[in-house]
Design an enzyme around this catalytic site. Structure first.
Site, PDB file in Angstrom:
ATOM      1  CG  LEU A 185      56.354  34.000  79.289  1.00 58.94           C
ATOM      2  CD1 LEU A 185      54.834  34.290  80.888  1.00 58.94           C
ATOM      3  CD2 LEU A 185      57.023  34.830  79.340  1.00 58.94           C
ATOM      4  CB  CYS A 186      58.932  27.963  78.204  1.00 57.52           C
ATOM      5  SG  CYS A 186      57.609  26.270  78.598  1.00 57.52           S
ATOM      6  CG  HIS A 187      63.661  29.049  81.125  1.00 55.34           C
ATOM      7  ND1 HIS A 187      62.286  29.296  82.456  1.00 55.34           N
ATOM      8  CD2 HIS A 187      63.923  30.146  81.838  1.00 55.34           C
ATOM      9  CE1 HIS A 187      62.490  30.369  82.773  1.00 55.34           C
ATOM     10  NE2 HIS A 187      63.336  30.525  83.034  1.00 55.34           N
TER      11      HIS A 187
ATOM     12  CG  MET B 273      55.821  23.782  79.847  1.00 53.93           C
ATOM     13  SD  MET B 273      53.989  23.356  80.763  1.00 53.93           S
ATOM     14  CE  MET B 273      53.453  23.841  78.455  1.00 53.93           C
ATOM     15  CD  GLU B 274      61.085  21.507  77.772  1.00 55.03           C
ATOM     16  OE1 GLU B 274      61.431  22.920  77.494  1.00 55.03           O
ATOM     17  OE2 GLU B 274      60.521  21.464  78.888  1.00 55.03           O
TER      18      GLU B 274
ATOM     19  CG  ASP C  30      49.444  15.962  58.934  1.00 53.75           C
ATOM     20  OD1 ASP C  30      48.431  16.536  58.406  1.00 53.75           O
ATOM     21  OD2 ASP C  30      50.757  15.976  58.924  1.00 53.75           O
TER      22      ASP C  30
END
Length: 158
Positions: free
Chosen positions: A74-76, A112-113, A127
């Site tokens: 739901l992130c723009h 969020m970014e 990794d």
């Protein structure tokens, strides 16, 4: 407090941000990868089996920030103006500190970014080093601060 990603019937939705004013927005996040001292030494000596570990993790974090809306439902999608990711080796406890900052002028925040950048940078460290150290722990991914927007500035307690 109501959840903004739910409509009146309880269905998920992308929040309508169309009426919001564009402001200068920043977000800073951090995280950490704990590992054996020998693993840090391997990276600092340039002897990690998969190459330049810290630089690759930094690039992966920037790339992830640019793809956040593809990863978080739901992130723009945002027109990021700047993303920086820094990986710093630690000695006590041994491991790596990851810090990301995202900036834009827009109608929704970049928290969020920044968090996605840190998360993917930490995963990239894992990794690239798992062959040398299977006991690594990714921890403490959190938002440190955000500026701009209707809710104003915020900073985590020290």
């Amino acid at each position: 407090m109501s959840l903004t990603h739910l409509d009146t019937e309880g269905r998920v939705r992308m929040v309508d941000v169309g009426a919001k004013a564009a402001t200068r927005r920043t977000a800073v996040a951090e995280g950490q990868v704990d590992c054996a001292p020998e693993t840090v030494a391997l990276v600092l000596a340039g002897e990690a089996p998969k190459g330049t570990v810290m630089a690759t993790a930094e690039i992966a974090g920037v790339m992830a920030a640019k793809r956040t809306s593809d990863l978080i439902p739901l992130c723009h999608p945002l027109g990021l103006e700047s993303v920086t990711v820094r990986v710093t080796p630690l000695s006590d406890p041994s491991g790596f500190h990851v810090r990301a900052e995202a900036r834009l002028t827009g109608i929704t925040g970049v928290e969020m970014e920044a968090l996605t950048a840190v998360s993917v940078a930490c995963l990239t460290l894992y990794d690239m080093l798992k062959a040398a150290d299977k006991g690594m722990v990714i921890r403490s991914i959190r938002l440190l601060s955000k500026t701009g927007g209707k809710s104003g500035d915020w900073a985590a307690e020290a």
